[in-house]
Design an enzyme around this catalytic site. Structure first.
Site, PDB file in Angstrom:
ATOM      1  N   ARG A 117      45.043  37.324  36.007  1.00 21.57           N
ATOM      2  CA  ARG A 117      43.593  37.130  35.859  1.00 21.57           C
ATOM      3  C   ARG A 117      42.928  38.438  36.232  1.00 21.57           C
ATOM      4  O   ARG A 117      43.080  38.922  37.354  1.00 21.57           O
ATOM      5  CB  ARG A 117      43.120  35.999  36.775  1.00 21.57           C
ATOM      6  CG  ARG A 117      41.604  35.780  36.802  1.00 21.57           C
ATOM      7  CD  ARG A 117      41.089  35.345  35.443  1.00 21.57           C
ATOM      8  NE  ARG A 117      39.729  34.851  35.508  1.00 21.57           N
ATOM      9  CZ  ARG A 117      38.631  35.610  35.524  1.00 21.57           C
ATOM     10  NH1 ARG A 117      38.748  36.930  35.514  1.00 21.57           N
ATOM     11  NH2 ARG A 117      37.436  35.056  35.558  1.00 21.57           N
TER      12      ARG A 117
ATOM     13  N   GLU B  88      34.310  32.238  27.509  1.00 19.35           N
ATOM     14  CA  GLU B  88      35.415  31.358  27.129  1.00 19.35           C
ATOM     15  C   GLU B  88      35.588  31.385  25.611  1.00 19.35           C
ATOM     16  O   GLU B  88      34.675  31.753  24.872  1.00 19.35           O
ATOM     17  CB  GLU B  88      35.145  29.933  27.619  1.00 19.35           C
ATOM     18  CG  GLU B  88      35.008  29.810  29.130  1.00 19.35           C
ATOM     19  CD  GLU B  88      36.293  30.114  29.874  1.00 19.35           C
ATOM     20  OE1 GLU B  88      37.384  29.927  29.288  1.00 19.35           O
ATOM     21  OE2 GLU B  88      36.229  30.537  31.036  1.00 19.35           O
TER      22      GLU B  88
ATOM     23  N   ARG C 140      47.487  32.007  39.125  1.00 18.99           N
ATOM     24  CA  ARG C 140      47.463  33.305  38.447  1.00 18.99           C
ATOM     25  C   ARG C 140      47.377  34.434  39.467  1.00 18.99           C
ATOM     26  O   ARG C 140      46.754  34.282  40.518  1.00 18.99           O
ATOM     27  CB  ARG C 140      46.270  33.388  37.493  1.00 18.99           C
ATOM     28  CG  ARG C 140      46.282  32.352  36.391  1.00 18.99           C
ATOM     29  CD  ARG C 140      45.005  32.369  35.566  1.00 18.99           C
ATOM     30  NE  ARG C 140      43.835  32.079  36.379  1.00 18.99           N
ATOM     31  CZ  ARG C 140      42.610  31.902  35.885  1.00 18.99           C
ATOM     32  NH1 ARG C 140      42.405  31.989  34.575  1.00 18.99           N
ATOM     33  NH2 ARG C 140      41.592  31.641  36.684  1.00 18.99           N
TER      34      ARG C 140
END
Length: 338
Positions: free
Chosen positions: A228, A236, A270
């Site tokens: 990330r 998004e 992540r």
């Protein structure tokens, strides 16, 4: 990949240089050593991909075929050097000695490409780029990845990468069960027992690893990391400019080896990190293109805010809209069923 090259690459490859030698945005490297790091990075990349660095042709006179030959020789010379070059002077000496039978214009061009001194009495002009105090605080470890696959980019701020388990850090953490499974898989494939090989690959994948094919069709056992990008939040996928953000990240990282500074793990498992590729700080590129917000709730670095402000002022990317929806608000509304 030789251990000497791995050691120096892992030890000093911080953000390098863009096309090719420009001081890298104040992240604490000096102009006396950044060229060495860039050279180590490119030799590492060459041994993984057989690709020479972009932009080199502008500095030299010989063909790309000749350039490939140089990198083969330099990779071998670097592996055999004991110890490997750690200063600009040592890197210059290695290049000059390795390519002594080649055209002087090419040797000088290669040195200029890496910002290395043109003689063995250099670096009196070397200066240090001062880093902001928070630049590297909190870095837990550093990854040097295999080339990124196009399917690995999930959106504008998330990418899956793989790291060769021959990397010293990965080798020390490799579970014995995974190593044995990879060896047994190779044996199964050798006798065309693909059912067994596929079952072993599934076990390897379930453990967070994968056997990949190298540039010469050799097996590479690699560890998987979902990254990330630290400090930014891109739209998004279903939001305006979500597709453009993903496409830009693909353009920046696919097919390339990355250097990733890992700071922490988020609640989704992540690894949160800064990504560097071919001398580019990827978060900077995304912010300047107007394809991400500075995620100030989790990152306070002022430089990231400046890059966002610059994109806003130019009305590029998502800032073409007067009031673009923030992705964290979009996600909150989705969770609340709005």
């Amino acid at each position: 990949m030789g251990n000497a090259l791995r050691f120096l690459y892992g030890h000093c490859c911080k953000p390098t240089v863009e096309d090719h030698y420009q001081p890298p945005h104040g992240y604490g490297v000096s102009t006396a050593t950044v060229g060495v790091s860039a050279l180590a990075h490119d030799l590492f990349h060459f041994e993984n991909t057989s690709q020479i660095p972009e932009g080199l042709t502008k500095y030299v006179v010989s063909s790309k075929k000749a350039q490939t030959n140089w990198y083969k020789k330099l990779s071998q010379a670097w592996r055999e050097a004991k110890p490997p070059p750690q200063t600009a002077e040592q890197a210059t000496r290695l290049i000059i000695l390795t390519l002594k039978r080649h055209q002087k214009a090419d040797v000088k061009g290669l040195l200029r490409f890496y910002g290395l001194p043109l003689s063995n009495n250099p670096s009196t002009e070397a200066t240090t780029v001062v880093a902001p105090p928070q630049a590297d605080q909190g870095v837990k470890f550093e990854l040097h990845t295999l080339p990124v696959d196009v399917k690995a980019v999930a959106d504008g701020d998330t990418v899956t990468v793989y790291v060769n388990t021959e990397d010293p850090r990965e080798a020390s953490n490799l579970p014995k069960s995974v190593k044995v499974a990879a060896q047994e898989r190779a044996k199964a494939r050798a006798v065309r027992d693909y059912v067994k090989a596929d079952a072993l690959q599934k076990n390897i994948v379930d453990a967070g690893y994968r056997v990949l094919s190298g540039p010469n069709n050799e097996d590479i056992l690699a560890r998987k990391y979902r990254i990330r990008l630290r400090g930014i939040d891109s739209p998004e996928s279903s939001m305006p400019f979500g597709k453009e953000a993903k496409e830009e990240l693909i353009k920046l990282v696919v097919g390339k080896c990355l250097t990733v500074h890992i700071y922490e793990e988020d609640r989704y498992g992540r690894s949160v990190g800064d990504i560097y590729c071919n001398g580019q700080f990827i978060q900077e590129k995304m912010l300047k293109k107007g394809l991400a917000w500075h995620y100030t709730a989790y990152d306070k670095r002022p430089q990231l805010s400046k890059w966002e402000e610059k994109a806003r002022a130019a009305r590029v990317g998502l800032w073409a809209s007067s009031n673009p929806e923030k992705p964290w608000e979009w996600r909150k509304n989705k969770r609340n069923g709005k």
